[in-house]
Write a protein that holds these residues in place. Structure first.
Motif, PDB file in Angstrom:
ATOM      1  N   LEU A 260       0.811  -1.221   0.000  1.00 49.90           N
ATOM      2  CA  LEU A 260       0.000   0.000   0.000  1.00 49.90           C
ATOM      3  C   LEU A 260       0.847   1.274   0.000  1.00 49.90           C
ATOM      4  O   LEU A 260       0.656   2.134  -0.868  1.00 49.90           O
ATOM      5  CB  LEU A 260      -0.965  -0.012   1.184  1.00 49.90           C
ATOM      6  CG  LEU A 260      -1.952   1.154   1.277  1.00 49.90           C
ATOM      7  CD1 LEU A 260      -2.766   1.267  -0.002  1.00 49.90           C
ATOM      8  CD2 LEU A 260      -2.878   0.972   2.476  1.00 49.90           C
TER       9      LEU A 260
ATOM     10  N   SER B 233       2.639   1.653  -3.345  1.00 50.17           N
ATOM     11  CA  SER B 233       1.712   1.967  -4.432  1.00 50.17           C
ATOM     12  C   SER B 233       1.294   3.429  -4.384  1.00 50.17           C
ATOM     13  O   SER B 233       1.129   4.078  -5.428  1.00 50.17           O
ATOM     14  CB  SER B 233       0.481   1.063  -4.359  1.00 50.17           C
ATOM     15  OG  SER B 233       0.830  -0.281  -4.610  1.00 50.17           O
ATOM     16  N   LEU B 234       1.115   3.951  -3.183  1.00 46.79           N
ATOM     17  CA  LEU B 234       0.821   5.377  -3.047  1.00 46.79           C
ATOM     18  C   LEU B 234       1.956   6.221  -3.624  1.00 46.79           C
ATOM     19  O   LEU B 234       1.728   7.206  -4.341  1.00 46.79           O
ATOM     20  CB  LEU B 234       0.603   5.724  -1.576  1.00 46.79           C
ATOM     21  CG  LEU B 234      -0.718   5.283  -0.942  1.00 46.79           C
ATOM     22  CD1 LEU B 234      -0.647   5.392   0.571  1.00 46.79           C
ATOM     23  CD2 LEU B 234      -1.876   6.121  -1.468  1.00 46.79           C
TER      24      LEU B 234
ATOM     25  N   ASP C  13       1.880   6.047  -7.449  1.00 47.77           N
ATOM     26  CA  ASP C  13       0.846   6.900  -8.046  1.00 47.77           C
ATOM     27  C   ASP C  13       1.334   8.342  -8.178  1.00 47.77           C
ATOM     28  O   ASP C  13       0.961   9.057  -9.105  1.00 47.77           O
ATOM     29  CB  ASP C  13      -0.422   6.862  -7.196  1.00 47.77           C
ATOM     30  CG  ASP C  13      -1.261   5.626  -7.457  1.00 47.77           C
ATOM     31  OD1 ASP C  13      -1.094   5.026  -8.539  1.00 47.77           O
ATOM     32  OD2 ASP C  13      -2.080   5.259  -6.606  1.00 47.77           O
TER      33      ASP C  13
ATOM     34  N   SER D  71       0.105  -4.774  -7.841  1.00 49.32           N
ATOM     35  CA  SER D  71      -0.967  -3.773  -7.830  1.00 49.32           C
ATOM     36  C   SER D  71      -0.717  -2.674  -8.853  1.00 49.32           C
ATOM     37  O   SER D  71      -1.611  -2.297  -9.617  1.00 49.32           O
ATOM     38  CB  SER D  71      -1.096  -3.164  -6.430  1.00 49.32           C
ATOM     39  OG  SER D  71       0.140  -2.629  -5.987  1.00 49.32           O
TER      40      SER D  71
ATOM     41  N   PRO E  67      -4.576   9.528  -4.549  1.00 49.50           N
ATOM     42  CA  PRO E  67      -5.416   8.530  -3.906  1.00 49.50           C
ATOM     43  C   PRO E  67      -6.157   9.103  -2.702  1.00 49.50           C
ATOM     44  O   PRO E  67      -5.601   9.900  -1.944  1.00 49.50           O
ATOM     45  CB  PRO E  67      -4.411   7.451  -3.464  1.00 49.50           C
ATOM     46  CG  PRO E  67      -3.197   7.703  -4.274  1.00 49.50           C
ATOM     47  CD  PRO E  67      -3.168   9.175  -4.518  1.00 49.50           C
TER      48      PRO E  67
ATOM     49  N   LEU F   9      -7.823   7.661   0.557  1.00 51.52           N
ATOM     50  CA  LEU F   9      -7.886   6.403   1.290  1.00 51.52           C
ATOM     51  C   LEU F   9      -9.299   6.015   1.666  1.00 51.52           C
ATOM     52  O   LEU F   9      -9.640   4.838   1.710  1.00 51.52           O
ATOM     53  CB  LEU F   9      -6.999   6.501   2.543  1.00 51.52           C
ATOM     54  CG  LEU F   9      -5.492   6.598   2.279  1.00 51.52           C
ATOM     55  CD1 LEU F   9      -4.735   6.697   3.588  1.00 51.52           C
ATOM     56  CD2 LEU F   9      -5.005   5.412   1.482  1.00 51.52           C
TER      57      LEU F   9
ATOM     58  N   ILE G 276     -11.012   3.780  -0.844  1.00 55.12           N
ATOM     59  CA  ILE G 276     -10.523   2.411  -0.999  1.00 55.12           C
ATOM     60  C   ILE G 276     -11.355   1.430  -0.178  1.00 55.12           C
ATOM     61  O   ILE G 276     -11.555   0.283  -0.566  1.00 55.12           O
ATOM     62  CB  ILE G 276      -9.041   2.340  -0.584  1.00 55.12           C
ATOM     63  CG1 ILE G 276      -8.205   3.228  -1.501  1.00 55.12           C
ATOM     64  CG2 ILE G 276      -8.530   0.904  -0.642  1.00 55.12           C
ATOM     65  CD1 ILE G 276      -6.790   3.396  -1.040  1.00 55.12           C
TER      66      ILE G 276
ATOM     67  N   ILE H 143      -7.969   5.894  -8.511  1.00 54.00           N
ATOM     68  CA  ILE H 143      -7.235   5.306  -7.391  1.00 54.00           C
ATOM     69  C   ILE H 143      -7.179   3.786  -7.483  1.00 54.00           C
ATOM     70  O   ILE H 143      -6.979   3.099  -6.483  1.00 54.00           O
ATOM     71  CB  ILE H 143      -7.843   5.732  -6.028  1.00 54.00           C
ATOM     72  CG1 ILE H 143      -9.295   5.277  -5.924  1.00 54.00           C
ATOM     73  CG2 ILE H 143      -7.711   7.226  -5.823  1.00 54.00           C
ATOM     74  CD1 ILE H 143      -9.854   5.388  -4.532  1.00 54.00           C
TER      75      ILE H 143
ATOM     76  N   THR I  87      -4.003   2.139  -6.003  1.00 50.83           N
ATOM     77  CA  THR I  87      -3.989   2.010  -4.551  1.00 50.83           C
ATOM     78  C   THR I  87      -5.002   0.971  -4.086  1.00 50.83           C
ATOM     79  O   THR I  87      -4.769   0.248  -3.113  1.00 50.83           O
ATOM     80  CB  THR I  87      -4.281   3.368  -3.904  1.00 50.83           C
ATOM     81  OG1 THR I  87      -3.394   4.341  -4.463  1.00 50.83           O
ATOM     82  CG2 THR I  87      -4.059   3.318  -2.405  1.00 50.83           C
TER      83      THR I  87
ATOM     84  N   ALA J 153      -3.505  -2.279  -4.555  1.00 53.96           N
ATOM     85  CA  ALA J 153      -2.493  -2.471  -3.517  1.00 53.96           C
ATOM     86  C   ALA J 153      -3.134  -2.974  -2.236  1.00 53.96           C
ATOM     87  O   ALA J 153      -2.568  -3.810  -1.521  1.00 53.96           O
ATOM     88  CB  ALA J 153      -1.749  -1.158  -3.254  1.00 53.96           C
ATOM     89  N   THR J 154      -4.336  -2.455  -1.935  1.00 55.85           N
ATOM     90  CA  THR J 154      -5.061  -2.936  -0.759  1.00 55.85           C
ATOM     91  C   THR J 154      -5.461  -4.390  -0.937  1.00 55.85           C
ATOM     92  O   THR J 154      -5.390  -5.194   0.002  1.00 55.85           O
ATOM     93  CB  THR J 154      -6.307  -2.066  -0.522  1.00 55.85           C
ATOM     94  OG1 THR J 154      -5.919  -0.692  -0.459  1.00 55.85           O
ATOM     95  CG2 THR J 154      -6.996  -2.443   0.786  1.00 55.85           C
TER      96      THR J 154
END
Length: 429
Positions: free
Chosen positions: A79, A82-83, A86, A133, A220, A222, A225, A357, A360, A363-364
């Motif tokens: 995570l 990935s942030l 981005d 991801s 992103p 959060l 998500i 997003i 992300t 990624a989660t």
């Protein structure tokens, strides 16, 4: 009808690709090849378990830890990395990731003891943490939304195919030239692909374009998500089901070596057939999900539940049987359906989160898959094998399928409403 109209409108908003169909498949191919290298470097360790156990006198728990530490690092770091990708640039980030895991795999080849190998394997995990991801986000950017489950299943099947190559090619290299050559070979492949990737794919060519008069915010959020109950269930259900794949990927070569008396190279090749079965399940079950779920959104969840239950029945039967062809056939078919939840889960996450997003969000999903599945699977089975034996440990693994089926069933209660809410949230009238 209203839900279908909103969903169709939501898809059409992101259905246009910024590239030609031909270049989209080029992007898929080179990103897929790097994913193969990712999993070849990750899974080659499993086929040299017998060598490390004999040379360094390691326990099964220690072997499981060397396998699981990569997935643990991937789960923890997916995570945040990935942030960063981005914001910093996805293509640039993918190249840096591939370079790191390739060099770390080379470090595994020169490791002198358990401690050295543990550090090198951890660095492999750091390099691979966000690749799945971010790579999936790149691939989905250049394909229409109507193909989400199919493309997700096809792309993530690269993990299984890469595992097959890592196990089979690594086993042959280890038998012919020693176990260190297995890691060295995987490292060289990764380095070559790392050099080639930025020559083919560029951020400018794949940048998504929003509708006229709109601008897509790449930052992103959060809260988006985990913005619905059903997307949380998608993360959890997928992660729990992946526990089965993680456990079997790590321990099938050793099981074949111990229960069938196969040498390392042969056990690696036979295990590779089972992993290919999982890869086929990802692709074919994902395509079926797109076909059946075209007019019925909840059909994705019904299929995911069915895949979990079929996997439970087949694997539970398989590990109660004595060694022989019937057992091997049931394991192969069980792994086919067990991996079938990857496509539906990925499509659910894409449908329930805004497009800007998706990197992300995936990624989660990767976080859940690794922390709930790929990381604990090898470790738990190793601990159970030390306490009892490997066969007993594998007999308990299918029970996890019932948990994932229950989680997907919980998602069915709110999926339609959450999908409609997502459509309204992104401004579809």
């Amino acid at each position: 009808m209203e839900l279908s109209r909103r969903s169709a409108a939501l898809d059409s908003d992101i259905d246009a690709s910024p590239v030609s169909r031909r270049y989209a498949w080029v992007v898929f191919a080179v990103t897929f090849c790097l994913l193969l290298s990712d999993y070849m470097s990750r899974q080659v360790l499993n086929v040299v378990f017998p060598h490390l156990k004999a040379q360094w006198l390691l326990s099964d728990a220690q072997l499981g830890t060397l396998s699981g530490i990569v997935s643990l690092a991937v789960g923890v770091l997916a995570l945040p990395l990935s942030l960063l990708a981005d914001r910093w640039g996805r293509i640039r980030s993918l190249v840096l990731m591939a370079a790191l895991w390739s060099l770390a795999t080379l470090g595994c080849a020169i490791a002198q003891d358990f401690g050295h190998m543990f550090v090198a394997r951890f660095l492999v995990g750091v390099g691979e943490a966000a690749y799945g991801s971010v790579g999936l986000a790149v691939v989905l950017t250049v394909f229409p939304a109507r193909l989400r489950a199919t493309i997700t299943g096809m792309f993530l099947a690269g993990g299984m195919i890469g595992s097959v190559l890592g196990i089979s090619v690594g086993g042959l290299l280890a038998q012919q030239f020693g176990w260190r050559s297995a890691f060295g070979g995987m490292a060289m492949i990764g380095m070559l692909l790392t050099i080639c990737y930025p020559l083919v794919v560029s951020e400018r060519r794949i940048a998504p374009k929003g509708p006229k008069g709109t601008a897509r915010d790449p930052r992103p959020r959060l809260r988006e998500i985990v913005g619905s109950r059903s997307v949380i269930c998608a993360y959890l259900g997928s992660g729990v089901q992946v526990f089965v794949s993680g456990a079997l990927l790590a321990w099938l070569p050793s099981y074949l070596n111990r229960s069938y008396g196969m040498p390392v190279a042969q056990s690696g090749l036979v295990a590779a057939v089972f992993v290919l079965s999982s890869a086929a399940g990802m692709m074919l079950c994902g395509n079926l999900c797109d076909r059946i779920g075209r007019d019925s959104p909840s059909a994705k969840l019904s299929l995911a539940i069915a895949y979990c239950l079929i996997c439970f029945v087949l694997l539970a039967m398989a590990f109660q049987l004595p060694a022989g062809m019937p057992q091997l056939m049931l394991i192969g078919i069980g792994m086919f359906f067990g991996a079938g939840t990857v496509g539906p889960a990925g499509a659910m996450v894409a449908n329930l989160t805004p497009a800007p997003i998706h990197g992300t969000a995936f990624a989660t999903l990767s976080l859940a898959n690794n922390l709930l599945g790929l990381a604990p699977g090898p470790i738990v089975v190793g601990l159970l094998a030390d306490a009892y034996d490997l066969t007993t440990a594998l007999q308990l693994v299918p029970l996890v399928c019932l948990v994932s089926a229950f989680i997907f069933a919980c998602a069915m209660r709110c999926y339609r409403g959450d999908l409609q809410h997502t459509a309204m949230r992104v401004g579809v009238a």
